[in-house]
Design a protein around this motif. Structure first.
Motif, short mmCIF file in Angstrom:
data_model
loop_
_atom_site.label_atom_id
_atom_site.label_comp_id
_atom_site.label_asym_id
_atom_site.label_seq_id
_atom_site.Cartn_x
_atom_site.Cartn_y
_atom_site.Cartn_z
N GLY A 1 0.78 -1.22 0.00
CA GLY A 1 0.00 0.00 0.00
C GLY A 1 0.82 1.27 0.00
N GLN A 2 2.13 1.17 0.11
CA GLN A 2 2.98 2.36 0.09
C GLN A 2 3.69 2.46 -1.26
OE1 GLN A 2 5.61 2.83 3.40
NE2 GLN A 2 4.03 2.38 4.90
N VAL A 3 4.04 3.68 -1.61
CA VAL A 3 4.71 3.95 -2.87
C VAL A 3 6.05 4.62 -2.58
CG1 VAL A 3 4.61 5.32 -5.00
CG2 VAL A 3 2.56 4.18 -4.14
N ASN A 4 7.08 4.18 -3.28
CA ASN A 4 8.39 4.81 -3.16
C ASN A 4 8.41 5.99 -4.13
OD1 ASN A 4 11.08 5.57 -3.44
ND2 ASN A 4 11.80 3.53 -2.93
N PRO A 5 8.47 7.23 -3.63
CA PRO A 5 8.36 8.39 -4.51
C PRO A 5 9.56 8.58 -5.44
CG PRO A 5 8.92 9.07 -2.30
CD PRO A 5 8.65 7.60 -2.24
N ASP A 6 10.63 7.82 -5.24
CA ASP A 6 11.84 7.99 -6.03
C ASP A 6 12.03 6.94 -7.11
OD1 ASP A 6 12.61 10.16 -4.39
OD2 ASP A 6 13.40 8.77 -2.91
#
Length: 185
Positions: free
Chosen positions: A58-63
């Motif tokens: 459910g989390q996204v790595n913004p990089d």
């Protein structure tokens, strides 16, 4: 730098698993050498690898992003399914081509292609940003593989302007591999 050594009986086959903790987002080099103690023969292998830790569900790595091609030589892929996989993998971005010849099929008639509309909708539904490749040959105008004459360059500029005003992207790559004829057909 580390060093690891094991001894094996000459008739034994053994698989050894090395496990170690490494920082995320880094590149590593491994050089493995195996020496036969009876003959002195050595076998060496070298490789590089990089690491990135999996994001919690459910989390996204913004990089981090990934390259996708929804259209392949075998036809269209299922855009919503691919975008769901991109989102589940925790990627914040996709990189995809939105070719000139799909946005301008008739001279001077620039339109957002149905394909692009589907890509934009799938991105929004999955919270994924995009980087678009702007370019590729449009046979309406180009005699060469890329714009060279003042007229061709003006038509390309019209396409770029239209993309900037009508696509859902904030980031662009101009003419991927400009010097390779294969990518400009």
């Amino acid at each position: 730098m580390g060093y690891y050594e094991i001894e094996l009986d000459d008739i034994e086959k053994k698989e050894e698993i090395l496990s170690f903790q490494v920082p995320e987002y880094d590149i590593y080099h491994i050089n493995i050498s195996v020496e036969d103690v009876n003959t002195g023969d050595t076998l060496s292998e070298y490789t590089r690898f990089s690491t990135i830790y999996a994001m919690p569900e459910g989390q996204v790595n913004p990089d981090v992003g990934t390259n996708v091609h929804f259209y392949t030589r075998n036809g269209w892929t299922n855009i919503p399914n691919v975008m769901e996989l991109v989102q589940k993998a925790g990627f914040a971005y996709i990189r995809e081509a939105l070719p000139w010849n799909q946005w301008e099929v008739q001279p001077g008639d620039l339109k957002v292609s149905d394909y692009s509309k589907e890509v934009f909708a799938a991105q929004k539904n999955n919270g994924v940003n995009g980087v678009s490749i702007i370019g590729y040959k449009n046979y309406i105008y180009l005699n060469e593989d890329f714009p060279v004459s003042p007229s061709e360059i003006e038509h390309f500029k019209d396409y770029v302007r239209f993309m900037a005003e009508n696509s859902d992207y904030q980031h662009y790559e101009f003419w991927n591999e400009y010097n390779l004829t294969y990518f400009n057909k």
